[in-house]
Structures are given as C-alpha cells and as structure tokens.
Design a protein around this motif. Structure first.
Motif, short mmCIF file in Angstrom:
data_model
loop_
_atom_site.label_atom_id
_atom_site.label_comp_id
_atom_site.label_asym_id
_atom_site.label_seq_id
_atom_site.Cartn_x
_atom_site.Cartn_y
_atom_site.Cartn_z
N ARG A 44 44.08 -13.98 25.04
CA ARG A 44 43.14 -14.72 24.20
C ARG A 44 41.69 -14.46 24.61
NH1 ARG A 44 47.84 -17.29 23.57
NH2 ARG A 44 48.19 -18.44 21.62
N ILE A 45 41.46 -14.31 25.92
CA ILE A 45 40.11 -13.96 26.39
C ILE A 45 39.72 -12.59 25.86
CG2 ILE A 45 38.73 -13.40 28.43
CD1 ILE A 45 40.29 -15.56 29.93
N ASP A 46 40.64 -11.64 25.94
CA ASP A 46 40.39 -10.30 25.41
C ASP A 46 40.07 -10.36 23.92
OD1 ASP A 46 40.89 -9.25 27.91
OD2 ASP A 46 42.93 -8.57 27.44
N ALA A 47 40.86 -11.16 23.18
CA ALA A 47 40.65 -11.29 21.74
C ALA A 47 39.29 -11.91 21.44
CB ALA A 47 41.77 -12.13 21.12
N GLN A 57 27.81 -8.83 24.24
CA GLN A 57 26.79 -7.84 24.57
C GLN A 57 25.53 -8.50 25.11
OE1 GLN A 57 25.76 -5.34 21.26
NE2 GLN A 57 24.29 -4.12 22.41
N MET A 58 25.18 -9.65 24.56
CA MET A 58 23.94 -10.34 24.96
C MET A 58 24.05 -10.93 26.37
SD MET A 58 22.74 -12.37 21.55
CE MET A 58 21.85 -11.54 20.24
N TRP A 63 29.83 -12.93 32.32
CA TRP A 63 29.47 -14.28 31.86
C TRP A 63 30.36 -14.69 30.69
CZ3 TRP A 63 28.16 -17.29 27.81
CH2 TRP A 63 27.44 -18.47 28.04
N PHE A 64 30.53 -13.75 29.76
CA PHE A 64 31.31 -14.08 28.57
C PHE A 64 32.74 -14.45 28.92
CE2 PHE A 64 34.01 -13.38 24.97
CZ PHE A 64 33.29 -13.89 23.90
N ARG A 65 33.38 -13.66 29.76
CA ARG A 65 34.79 -13.90 30.06
C ARG A 65 34.98 -15.20 30.85
NH1 ARG A 65 38.15 -9.80 28.72
NH2 ARG A 65 39.76 -10.46 30.19
N ALA A 67 33.08 -17.88 30.43
CA ALA A 67 32.96 -18.91 29.40
C ALA A 67 34.20 -18.92 28.52
CB ALA A 67 31.70 -18.66 28.56
N ALA A 68 34.70 -17.74 28.17
CA ALA A 68 35.87 -17.64 27.31
C ALA A 68 37.09 -18.29 27.96
CB ALA A 68 36.16 -16.18 26.98
N ARG A 69 37.23 -18.13 29.28
CA ARG A 69 38.36 -18.76 29.97
C ARG A 69 38.30 -20.28 29.82
NH1 ARG A 69 42.31 -17.78 33.52
NH2 ARG A 69 41.78 -15.56 33.58
N GLU A 70 37.10 -20.85 29.95
CA GLU A 70 36.98 -22.30 29.79
C GLU A 70 37.34 -22.71 28.36
OE1 GLU A 70 33.76 -24.47 31.43
OE2 GLU A 70 33.24 -22.91 32.88
N PHE A 71 36.89 -21.92 27.38
CA PHE A 71 37.22 -22.22 25.99
C PHE A 71 38.72 -22.13 25.75
CE2 PHE A 71 38.14 -20.60 21.70
CZ PHE A 71 37.63 -21.63 20.93
N VAL A 72 39.34 -21.07 26.24
CA VAL A 72 40.78 -20.87 26.03
C VAL A 72 41.59 -21.97 26.69
CG1 VAL A 72 42.72 -19.34 26.57
CG2 VAL A 72 40.59 -18.38 25.69
N GLU A 73 41.21 -22.37 27.89
CA GLU A 73 41.94 -23.43 28.57
C GLU A 73 41.77 -24.77 27.87
OE1 GLU A 73 40.55 -23.27 32.57
OE2 GLU A 73 41.85 -21.55 33.11
N GLU A 74 40.63 -24.96 27.24
CA GLU A 74 40.40 -26.20 26.49
C GLU A 74 41.03 -26.16 25.11
OE1 GLU A 74 36.47 -28.40 24.65
OE2 GLU A 74 36.32 -27.55 26.66
N ARG A 75 41.01 -24.98 24.48
CA ARG A 75 41.53 -24.83 23.11
C ARG A 75 42.38 -23.56 23.03
NH1 ARG A 75 36.44 -26.12 19.09
NH2 ARG A 75 35.61 -27.94 20.19
N PRO A 76 43.58 -23.60 23.59
CA PRO A 76 44.39 -22.38 23.60
C PRO A 76 44.80 -21.90 22.23
CG PRO A 76 45.68 -24.27 24.34
CD PRO A 76 44.26 -24.73 24.24
#
Length: 254
Positions: A44-47, A57-58, A63-65, A67-76
């Motif tokens: 899901r992080i890769d996606a 890119q920004m 940093w992105f991954r 943040a993405a891990r926190e998002f995925v763990e909160e909203r899998p």
C-alpha cells in the motif's frame, strides 16, 4: 467474504480475537500474520507513492514513505485495486502535523488524485466540433455533461502551476507558491490524461456544465465573468479539448 477472511482482515489491522477460533494462538501464527501484514503495508505504501508522484517528488521518498506508513496504518483500506488506493490521502495530509509547514502539499495531492481518477474513469462518447456544428443553435438548449474523467479546480494560490511544473515539466510552469488565483482542468482524452490551466471564464463555463445546466445557460454564466469575451470561440476550444459527452449520451442530472 467468509468469517475466516473477515477475521484475518481484522487481524491485519491488529484485532486478533476473531481469528483464534480458526487458527492457533501461538507464535507461529502471530509471526505469519506479521509477515503478511508487513507485506500488505509495503504494497500500500508503494501504491501510494505511485499514486501521488508529485507529492513524493516534492518531499523526497524517505519523508513520503514515512508519512505514507502512518496513513496506511490509520486507514489500511480494503480495495484490492491498489491503483485506486489513497482517496482520503489529500484530506489526511492536510491534517498531518509534519506537513503543516508545506501548505501546498494537500492541494498538490488533490491534483495527483484527480489524475488517477481521470486515468481510471469510464469511457464515454465525446462531443466533437462536427457534431456541434450539425446541432447548431439546438446545442444551446441541450443539458451539458462533462466527460466522466473531468475534474475542475479553482485555487486562491498557484497550486496548478506548481503541480504542472512537476507533473508536466514540458509546460514550463512556475515553481513559486504565490497567493494568485488559478484554475485547472484534468481529463483523459483517449488513453492520455491531460491537464490545462483555465482562466476564470473557462472555469465558470465548465463549472456551470458540471452542474448540468444547458450549454446556453452555461454561456450566460460565463458571460457574466467577462462581458466582452467571444464565448463562441471559448466553447469551440472547450469542445475541441474533448471534455463534453455527446448530448445523446448525457446522463440525467442527479
């Protein structure tokens, strides 16, 4: 979904109680679930990184991954189509504390998401200039419907230019984040997702069409934004972009 599959899905989110009637509560089971959970999380992080490339890119991949891990763990999520994963990411990013110093990230994420939605949108017959010419003045009385891939945006800041400079670098857009209003159209033409800045008249015209108003009423709305504008030429340009469904295929207003 069977009870086991539902229990296993809950276990991937850390809720194991429903799983024990189906599997033994031992270290081997917990280890297997952990491996599967880590694999699913990474997927899901890769996606998410693929679905929000401008944001990644920004801020950089690290940093992105994180943040993405926190998002995925909160909203899998439970959508098996990872190409569509991350619908709630822009709103989540807007509230994400480490992103507060970068107010452009959430708007840029919205544009990345619109690109994905345009890519995945259903097909529809497109109104072209020859058909519009055959309809003549009758076109103005017909309800306008935008192509399913169309997304419209109007920002008080230069989010479109910032996004375009990363997503479509050949367009040579401005990289500066300034408090200047800008509009943007994102849509798919054939297999290609396209983006184009909109001025206020074009945005007003398309926004009226988004509300299902007839082409003539949309023209009147746009005329109020710029009384001296040649709206015939504006409509022709918008039709040539391929952003309208043919009137015969138009869906009834919601």
């Amino acid at each position: 979904m069977t009870r086991f599959h539902a229990a296993f899905e809950n276990a991937l989110e850390g809720r194991f109680d429903d799983l024990w009637p189906h599997l033994s509560a031992d270290d081997r089971t917990l280890g297997a679930v952990a491996v599967y959970r880590n694999t699913a999380t990474k997927g899901r992080i890769d996606a998410l990184e693929l679905n929000f490339p401008t944001v990644a890119q920004m801020v950089g991949s690290e940093w992105f991954r994180a943040a993405a891990r926190e998002f995925v763990e909160e909203r899998p999520g439970n959508d098996p189509v990872l190409a569509a994963f991350g619908a709630g990411f822009p709103d989540w990013l807007n509230r994400f504390e480490p992103a507060q110093e970068m107010p452009f990230l959430a708007p840029v994420a919205r544009l990345d998401r619109a690109w994905t939605e345009a890519h995945l949108a259903q097909e529809a017959n497109v109104l072209d200039l020859p058909l519009a010419a055959r309809l003549g003045y009758a076109l103005f009385g017909k309800p306008a419907r935008l192509h399913p891939s169309v997304s419209l945006f109007w920002f008080d800041w230069t989010a479109p230019s910032l996004w375009l400079s990363h997503r479509y670098p050949a367009m040579a857009s401005d990289l500066e984040w300034r408090p200047e209003p800008e509009g943007l159209l994102i849509h798919r033409r054939g297999a290609e997702v396209q983006a184009r800045r909109l001025d206020r008249v074009e945005w007003t015209y398309l926004d009226a069409c988004r509300q299902g108003r007839p082409f003539g009423a949309a023209a009147l709305a746009a005329k109020g934004a710029a009384p001296g504008r040649d709206l015939t030429a504006t409509l022709a340009e918008l039709i040539n972009l391929g952003v309208f469904e043919t009137p015969e295929m138009a869906r009834p207003a919601a």
